[in-house]
Scaffold this active site. Structure first.
Site, mmCIF file in Angstrom:
data_model
loop_
_atom_site.group_PDB
_atom_site.id
_atom_site.type_symbol
_atom_site.label_atom_id
_atom_site.label_comp_id
_atom_site.label_asym_id
_atom_site.label_seq_id
_atom_site.Cartn_x
_atom_site.Cartn_y
_atom_site.Cartn_z
ATOM 1 N N ARG A 46 -17.668 16.205 -45.771
ATOM 2 C CA ARG A 46 -18.275 15.795 -44.478
ATOM 3 C C ARG A 46 -19.014 17.110 -44.043
ATOM 4 N NH1 ARG A 46 -15.862 16.505 -39.629
ATOM 5 N NH2 ARG A 46 -13.881 16.369 -40.410
ATOM 6 N N TYR A 98 -39.701 1.523 -31.233
ATOM 7 C CA TYR A 98 -38.419 0.706 -31.889
ATOM 8 C C TYR A 98 -37.336 0.295 -30.834
ATOM 9 C CZ TYR A 98 -34.435 -0.342 -34.874
ATOM 10 O OH TYR A 98 -33.472 -1.099 -35.621
ATOM 11 N N ASP A 168 -40.992 10.086 -33.987
ATOM 12 C CA ASP A 168 -40.618 9.142 -34.763
ATOM 13 C C ASP A 168 -41.577 8.782 -35.804
ATOM 14 O OD1 ASP A 168 -39.537 6.952 -36.089
ATOM 15 O OD2 ASP A 168 -38.127 6.216 -34.711
ATOM 16 N N LYS A 193 -37.108 3.044 -44.718
ATOM 17 C CA LYS A 193 -38.355 2.387 -44.793
ATOM 18 C C LYS A 193 -38.975 2.866 -45.819
ATOM 19 C CE LYS A 193 -36.921 -0.002 -41.302
ATOM 20 N NZ LYS A 193 -36.042 0.502 -40.725
HETATM 21 N N1 PLP Z 1 -36.987 4.237 -36.008
HETATM 22 C C1 PLP Z 1 -37.875 3.297 -36.391
HETATM 23 C C2 PLP Z 1 -39.356 3.299 -35.876
HETATM 24 C C3 PLP Z 1 -37.488 2.195 -36.985
HETATM 25 O O1 PLP Z 1 -38.349 1.188 -37.188
HETATM 26 C C4 PLP Z 1 -36.106 1.954 -37.174
HETATM 27 C C5 PLP Z 1 -35.647 0.988 -37.899
HETATM 28 O O2 PLP Z 1 -36.222 -0.248 -38.073
HETATM 29 C C6 PLP Z 1 -35.232 3.037 -36.915
HETATM 30 C C7 PLP Z 1 -35.953 4.124 -36.178
HETATM 31 C C8 PLP Z 1 -33.768 2.827 -37.189
HETATM 32 O O3 PLP Z 1 -33.711 3.047 -38.732
HETATM 33 P P1 PLP Z 1 -32.260 2.552 -39.309
HETATM 34 O O4 PLP Z 1 -32.558 1.177 -39.478
HETATM 35 O O5 PLP Z 1 -32.456 3.166 -40.564
HETATM 36 O O6 PLP Z 1 -30.969 3.109 -38.786
#
Ligand code: PLP
Length: 370
Positions: A46, A98, A168, A193
């Site tokens: 961990r 998001y 982000d 992604k």
């Molecule tokens: N940030 C963005 C812009 C996203 O599109 C996503 C998921 O679609 C996330 C964060 C969260 O990622 P995860 O699904 O890997 O937890």
């Protein structure tokens, strides 16, 4: 060195004869360690792992600052919200980013004292809300609306107000846009992604040049156990070598698809930051190296959008984006974004451009004919 070269060997130190180009994953919860824990490089799964170390070293090469890997993009979002600002602080988030990140901040974190202001990404409107804020949260281009803001300019505004900045960077990936080089304190991404790109892992990471911020993120990960599995991390590292190739193909496909969609009278509101006349293009071109795989467009209504998705044969109906497979989703099936019922979030994959355009054209015809 160019990014296309860096991704091939980043994080793999191959120095002796007989070594593999890429070491395999290390599955271990416990490592041999006598005496003081600090005397062993690895003690407990961990806390650290050789597989994470290699992956984080690769990310550091690309990001330009130390990286901390997390079990998902949302675990990375949570770690920044929890460690970047003191209790009771005010943060400024995009109203169109998001939705799950915004919901987490406005829900769980707000119930525990965080104050969240929101403003749209386009036009840099977040700058108007920085008075007294400790953190500016940027997402550019946004998911799903593909709005873009001038990251350098917003960083300057944030600095003037004493606020830290997180970007982000999920939609472009670090090869498409370099938040730390643009001045941000944190570069965050869902690696589920494009970065990993094969639709087979859920992962996230945060990079920061500030040693204290990086240590706080690591401590948060260790304490809460938001750790990535070695197999996922190894798959991610294995996929990294093709990142530039995948982005080159998927972004070229996205541009070709956006151009094609513009020719259709039954399609409205086509958005792609790479289109020269897209409202986001000028700023995107000044700060991005790849414009990303996502294309947004609107069909007349929910029924037409559902028929379009059902009629596609190569393009798969799926959420998420950035994979080798092209996917499309009627985004309003998730309540969370201010979009029309017929809005399609399309993610261009790595298939042949002509096959994709033929599939989309046939599906649009079928959707319109019903
Ligand atoms: N940030 C963005 C812009 C996203 O599109 C996503 C998921 O679609 C996330 C964060 C969260 O990622 P995860 O699904 O890997 O937890």
């Amino acid at each position: 060195m160019h990014a296309a070269t860096k991704v091939i060997s980043a994080g793999h130190a191959v120095t002796r004869d007989g070594e593999p180009f890429a070491a395999g994953p290390v599955f271990a919860s416990a490592f041999r360690s006598a005496g003081e824990p600090a005397a062993s490089p690895y003690v407990y799964g961990r806390y650290h792992s050789p597989t994470w170390s290699a992956w984080e070293a690769a990310l550091e090469v690309l990001e330009g600052g130390p990286a901390v890997a997390f079990s998902s993009g949302m675990a990375a979002v949570t770690a920044v919200l929890a460690t970047a600002v003191p209790p009771g602080a005010t943060i400024v988030m995009p109203s169109d980013g998001y939705y799950a990140a915004r919901r987490l901040a406005e829900g769980w974190f707000t119930e525990r004292g965080l104050r969240v202001r929101t403003a749209p990404t386009g036009g840099g409107a977040q700058a108007e809300h920085l008075e007294g804020a400790a953190l500016l949260w940027i997402e550019s281009p946004t998911n799903p609306g593909l709005e873009v803001c001038d990251i350098r300019a917003l960083v300057r505004e944030a600095r003037a107000h004493g606020a830290a900045v997180v970007v982000d960077n999920t939609t472009p990936t670090v090869l498409g846009q370099s938040p730390l080089a643009l001045g941000a304190d944190y570069s965050l991404a869902s690696d589920t992604k494009s970065l990993t790109g094969h639709s087979d892992v859920v992962l996230g990471h945060v990079a920061t040049r500030d040693a204290a911020r990086a240590e706080a993120l690591r401590t948060w990960r260790t304490t809460t156990g938001a750790i990535p599995g070695p197999m996922e991390v190894w798959l991610a590292h294995r996929s990294l070598a093709t990142l530039e190739l995948r982005l080159a193909r998927s972004c070229a496909n996205a541009l070709a698809i956006a151009r094609f969609l513009r020719t259709r009278s039954d399609v409205r509101g086509v958005r792609y930051p790479g289109l020269p006349d897209d409202p986001s293009h000028a700023i995107a071109a000044a700060q991005m190296h790849f414009f990303g795989p996502i294309v947004g467009f609107e069909l007349p209504d929910r029924e037409t959008a559902d028929r379009f998705i059902a009629a596609c044969t190569i393009v798969l109906p799926a959420t998420s984006f950035g994979g080798m497979h092209s996917t499309a989703e009627r985004r309003a099936r998730w309540a969370g974004d201010a979009i029309s019922e017929g809005f399609i979030r399309f993610s261009a994959g790595c298939e042949h451009e002509a096959d994709l355009i033929a599939d989309i054209a046939d599906a649009l015809d079928a959707a319109a004919a019903a």
